[in-house]
Design an enzyme around this catalytic site. Structure first.
Site, PDB file in Angstrom:
ATOM      1  N   ASP A  68       0.801  -1.152   0.006  1.00  0.00           N
ATOM      2  CA  ASP A  68       0.030   0.030  -0.078  1.00  0.00           C
ATOM      3  C   ASP A  68       0.855   1.162  -0.180  1.00  0.00           C
ATOM      4  O   ASP A  68       2.068   1.083   0.383  1.00  0.00           O
ATOM      5  CB  ASP A  68      -0.865  -0.005   1.316  1.00  0.00           C
ATOM      6  CG  ASP A  68      -1.681   1.276   1.363  1.00  0.00           C
ATOM      7  OD1 ASP A  68      -2.289   1.599   0.316  1.00  0.00           O
ATOM      8  OD2 ASP A  68      -1.730   1.735   2.557  1.00  0.00           O
ATOM      9  N   ASP A  83      -1.433  -0.831   6.206  1.00  0.00           N
ATOM     10  CA  ASP A  83      -1.430   0.092   7.448  1.00  0.00           C
ATOM     11  C   ASP A  83      -2.549  -0.913   8.485  1.00  0.00           C
ATOM     12  O   ASP A  83      -2.389  -0.308   9.448  1.00  0.00           O
ATOM     13  CB  ASP A  83      -2.027   1.413   7.179  1.00  0.00           C
ATOM     14  CG  ASP A  83      -3.168   1.345   6.627  1.00  0.00           C
ATOM     15  OD1 ASP A  83      -4.068   0.477   6.492  1.00  0.00           O
ATOM     16  OD2 ASP A  83      -3.702   2.473   6.450  1.00  0.00           O
ATOM     17  N   ASP A 104      -7.106  -1.704   4.852  1.00  0.00           N
ATOM     18  CA  ASP A 104      -6.502  -2.943   4.160  1.00  0.00           C
ATOM     19  C   ASP A 104      -6.682  -4.112   4.745  1.00  0.00           C
ATOM     20  O   ASP A 104      -6.177  -5.382   4.282  1.00  0.00           O
ATOM     21  CB  ASP A 104      -4.777  -2.486   4.010  1.00  0.00           C
ATOM     22  CG  ASP A 104      -4.469  -1.414   3.236  1.00  0.00           C
ATOM     23  OD1 ASP A 104      -5.261  -1.066   2.165  1.00  0.00           O
ATOM     24  OD2 ASP A 104      -3.567  -0.606   3.517  1.00  0.00           O
TER      25      ASP A 104
END
Length: 649
Positions: free
Chosen positions: A348, A542, A546
């Site tokens: 991410d 994080d 997610d």
């Protein structure tokens, strides 16, 4: 049938119950000392006293030497027999000792049980010390704390402190409980929690966690969590519970021990029976029952697989402990093993490789000075809570700009802000705001894909600010180190604009980048990755938005930060420091653990095989068999703990 691992791991009471008190550590050696003294005396008498040559006297003497160490083992063997567990280390040692007595090898019968008992005690002490060392390395909380009650400070146990109470920590002291800093600012050493050497500055009303060390001043902290619910307590519990999640190597050893012991007992019987059958078929073959029984007994003693069944789970526990010291939490040995198979990683962007906070990276002005432009924009944005607005105000203050508070402000949803400053009409916002008021913009601005804040004064464009999320200090290092480990398939998945994502990917050296993704889009991309042939995928996020992708990946790695409940709940691996470079560290620790485990398995099986062959062909005695069994086990335990001394990037 209980497995051999059950007996070896739980350290049966006859030889090695848990002993933490110094007095008990000495008393466990009393029976072996009595047995050893009688054994040595008996051996001396065999060679120097005529009255001791009587077989009955020798039998009684060595039986007395045998019972202090043999009776507890025979008792455990009987208990196992009642539960239909026929093949275990107790039964192996009892059969070997009784067999040695039966063929008149009295000293060796005692030696088998004596050195087995001593070996198990030493082995248990090594395992117990290793596991206690890991716990002590992780549990760094002080045992006492100063708490403010009834107008003064009292010294109490941290367990007695209640939420909301104020505690005082002296300079150099460790924080015993999670809480909120009540002083203006303080510097803390967080290395015990994160492995990070750089001190961390914490300001008033920010969170302080148990295990940190205060530098240079006394601090006052308002407790926010009880002792049992602190972040460090949760980490300790996570590390302890991780041992319940078995890695494939541990599961293999369990199955191996279940099959291995009966096979060894059968092999020992065949060593005795097959030569007897050969002597019947071929009368010229001279068969001596006692000699072949002795070889079978040696075979039995050597076969005890404790070196394997102890060192493998201890090796994974050591790996989990080493990772924890580096600020990485593995939720089980299975994930420590799984991370070694990773050959593709998806990251991410925001909050993982970037800080998640905006910074002004460029200022352009027309018709007014840069200071005037910053004055207008920051004065308009100062009351907004938006991250972009806060970044602009912060930047303006750093440039020494005095911000005006006497403003008439009108917010235009989705466009920006209209304001009046010093009788001038100020517009601050996006391109759609300028278009609404028919303000002409330079062509390069209309094509700009970055985050931009435009400004117009009296309906005339006067300049703009470009802002960007910033890469974490170690983001480029993270990608570089992962490539060094042989992982070339690295991808960037983000909900940010595609152009911005591509820009960051270019800076990081990532070839495959995808932007404008919703959470379900990330799931789709990861599903595609996991279905590719021979792909084992890790996702690094994080730990909050997610969650679906973390769950879907083969190994979910969360940049959890200190005390992030959501990350710890969601991911398989948690990076406490929020440093993406720790991903490579986690993989390195996984590989180091796997190497040590394989060394233990191959070394123990190899050594056992050689000594078993030597015993079968009559080249090893019962004395050598016992020493070999104990030695291999202790070497495997010590090898398992090497990882705690290793340094990782």
């Amino acid at each position: 049938m209980e497995t051999m691992q059950h007996h070896c791991e739980h350290m049966h009471s006859c030889c090695h119950s848990k002993h933490h008190e110094d007095s008990h550590e000495y008393t466990i050696f009393i029976l072996p000392i009595i047995s050893f003294s009688l054994l040595i005396t008996g051996i001396i008498l065999q060679h120097q006293s005529t009255w001791f040559q009587n077989t009955n006297i020798q039998f009684i003497w060595f039986l007395c030497s045998f019972l202090p160490v043999g009776f507890p083992v025979m008792k455990e063997a009987w208990k196992s027999l009642l539960t239909k567990d026929l093949f275990n280390e107790f039964s192996l040692m009892v059969i070997a000792s009784v067999g040695a007595f039966a063929i008149g090898e009295y000293p060796e019968a005692v030696a088998v049980m004596l050195f087995y008992t001593i070996g198990e005690i030493l082995q248990d002490k090594a395992v117990d010390r290793a596991t206690r060392n890991i716990r002590q390395l992780l549990d760094v909380r002080p045992e006492q704390v100063e708490v403010f009650r009834n107008g003064r400070y009292h010294t109490v146990s941290p367990r007695e402190v209640k939420i909301g109470e104020i505690i005082e920590i002296k300079p150099g002291g460790r924080i015993p409980l999670d809480g909120i800093l009540k002083d203006s600012q303080a510097i803390f050493d967080t290395s015990a929690l994160t492995g990070e050497s750089v001190p961390r500055t914490i300001s008033k009303n920010e969170e302080v966690l148990a295990g940190m060390i205060i530098s240079g001043q006394a601090v006052h902290i308002q407790v926010s969590k009880t002792y049992e619910n602190s972040s460090l307590a949760r980490i300790l519990e996570l590390v302890q519970n991780a041992s319940e999640r078995k890695a494939p190597a541990e599961l293999f050893i369990r199955k191996f021990a279940r099959i291995y012991t009966p096979v060894v007992v059968l092999s020992a019987l065949l060593i005795i029976i097959i030569p007897a059958l050969i002597s019947i078929i071929n009368p010229s073959f001279h068969y001596i029952f006692n000699d072949w029984l002795y070889r079978g007994l040696v075979f039995l003693v050597i076969s005890c697989p404790c070196a394997l069944v102890i060192s493998v789970p201890l090796g994974y526990f050591g790996g989990i402990g080493a990772a924890s010291r580096n600020g990485i939490l593995f939720k089980g040995g299975n994930f420590l093993n799984a991370i070694t198979h990773i050959n593709a990683i998806a990251f991410d962007k925001t909050g993982t490789l970037t800080t998640g906070s905006f910074e002004v990276i460029s200022v352009a002005h027309e018709g007014i000075t840069q200071e005037q432009l910053l004055y207008f924009i920051s004065s308009v944005e100062q009351k907004s809570n938006h991250p972009i607005a806060q970044a602009i105000v912060h930047y303006a203050k750093k440039q020494g700009i005095e911000i005006s508070n006497e403003n008439s402000i009108h917010e235009l949803s989705g466009l920006g802000i209209e304001a009046e400053i010093n009788e001038k009409k100020i517009l601050v916002g996006n391109a759609r705001l300028m278009k609404k008021y028919q303000i002409n913009l330079p062509q390069e601005i209309q094509n700009c894909t970055s985050t931009i804040v435009l400004c117009a004064v009296n309906e005339k464009y006067v300049g703009h600010l470009l802002l960007s999320d910033t890469l974490k200090n170690d983001a480029c290092k993270a990608i570089k180190n992962i490539r060094k480990l042989g992982i070339s398939d690295i991808r960037l998945l983000s909900g940010d604009k595609k152009e911005i994502v591509n820009n960051f990917a270019s800076q990081l050296g990532i070839d495959k980048a995808f932007g404008d993704l919703l959470p379900e889009d990330k799931v789709h991309y990861l599903e595609q990755m996991t279905t590719e042939p021979n792909k084992s995928v890790a996702f690094v996020g994080d730990g909050m938005n997610d969650a679906p992708v973390l769950a879907l990946s083969d190994v979910g790695i969360a940049m959890g930060g200190l005390g992030s409940d959501a990350a710890i709940e969601t991911a398989d691996v948690v990076i406490q420091t929020d440093q993406p470079s720790k991903v490579a560290t986690a993989i390195s620790i996984g590989h180091a653990t796997k190497r040590i485990i394989m060394q233990n398995i191959v070394g123990a099986i190899g050594a056992k095989s050689l000594i078993l062959l030597a015993g079968a062909f009559g080249f090893a005695t019962l004395w050598a068999a016992v020493f070999a069994d104990v030695g291999v086990a202790l070497i495997a335990v010590l090898n398992s703990m090497r990882i705690l001394k290793m340094k990782f990037q």
